[in-house]
Design a protein around this motif. Sequence first.
Motif, PDB file in Angstrom:
ATOM      1  N   ASP A  36       0.807  -1.221   0.000  1.00 33.78           N
ATOM      2  CA  ASP A  36       0.000   0.000   0.000  1.00 33.78           C
ATOM      3  C   ASP A  36       0.847   1.281   0.000  1.00 33.78           C
ATOM      4  O   ASP A  36       0.327   2.378   0.140  1.00 33.78           O
ATOM      5  CB  ASP A  36      -0.964   0.004   1.194  1.00 33.78           C
ATOM      6  CG  ASP A  36      -0.226  -0.005   2.529  1.00 33.78           C
ATOM      7  OD1 ASP A  36       1.000  -0.260   2.541  1.00 33.78           O
ATOM      8  OD2 ASP A  36      -0.877   0.238   3.560  1.00 33.78           O
ATOM      9  N   ALA A  46      -4.497   6.352   1.363  1.00 32.27           N
ATOM     10  CA  ALA A  46      -4.059   4.966   1.571  1.00 32.27           C
ATOM     11  C   ALA A  46      -4.219   4.582   3.038  1.00 32.27           C
ATOM     12  O   ALA A  46      -4.633   3.470   3.360  1.00 32.27           O
ATOM     13  CB  ALA A  46      -2.611   4.794   1.126  1.00 32.27           C
ATOM     14  N   HIS A  64      -7.099   1.456   5.565  1.00 36.68           N
ATOM     15  CA  HIS A  64      -6.923   0.317   6.489  1.00 36.68           C
ATOM     16  C   HIS A  64      -7.063   0.710   7.945  1.00 36.68           C
ATOM     17  O   HIS A  64      -7.588   1.743   8.271  1.00 36.68           O
ATOM     18  CB  HIS A  64      -5.599  -0.402   6.242  1.00 36.68           C
ATOM     19  CG  HIS A  64      -4.368   0.432   6.442  1.00 36.68           C
ATOM     20  ND1 HIS A  64      -3.469   0.663   5.441  1.00 36.68           N
ATOM     21  CD2 HIS A  64      -3.898   1.108   7.505  1.00 36.68           C
ATOM     22  CE1 HIS A  64      -2.484   1.420   5.902  1.00 36.68           C
ATOM     23  NE2 HIS A  64      -2.726   1.715   7.132  1.00 36.68           N
TER      24      HIS A  64
END
Length: 171
Positions: A108, A167, A171
């Motif tokens: 990522d 990014a 998560h």
Amino acid sequence: DYVFKVVLIGDCGVGKSSLLLRYSDDFFQESYLCTIGVDLRIRTISVDDKRVKLQMWDTAGQERFKTLCGHYYRGAEAIIIVFDVTSENSFSNVLRWYEEARQLSRQDTVLVLLGNKSDMADSRAVSTERAQSLAASLNIAYFESSAKLCDNVKETFTATTRKMMEAYQKH
Ligand code: GDP
Ligand code: MG
């Protein structure tokens, strides 16, 4: 607050240290910058009302050997691959840097391509279109800057920071 590690890679002489110096201290040095050990520069910026601390890593000249250690890439949220728009050679090495960066960083990690020395129009060797199409084929963003004229340096770091924030939020 966000804390992001950003590393600069690319051939020797493309202007990595000058870009960081310009961005962190708003200073430009004509002579070759002698960096010993990993040079770390820190700047806190504000992007979309969020405070972001950027830890920017510069090489100590190890890029002369066309390869960097894993620790240099480890934990990086973004990697800026720099080439010199007046140097065909530095452009042809972008792919090698890209592959090394992909191998040694997280999936990522944000990668961007930066063509520096845009002020040297008379000795330009790599057109914006060629660089853009390489970046598009690698699916990464392309920016052009002049550390010398302080042109598009801040914008490149801000855009890269936005990408890191996106990014991070995934998560
Ligand atoms: P590095 O090896 O990638 O860290 O490159 P340096 O930052 O040491 O720069 C190498 C040389 O390019 C130095 O002489 C700088 O003054 C020069 N340089 C760096 N950026 C620019 C730029 O945007 N325009 C011009 N004309 N020269 C630059
Ligand atoms: Mg340097």
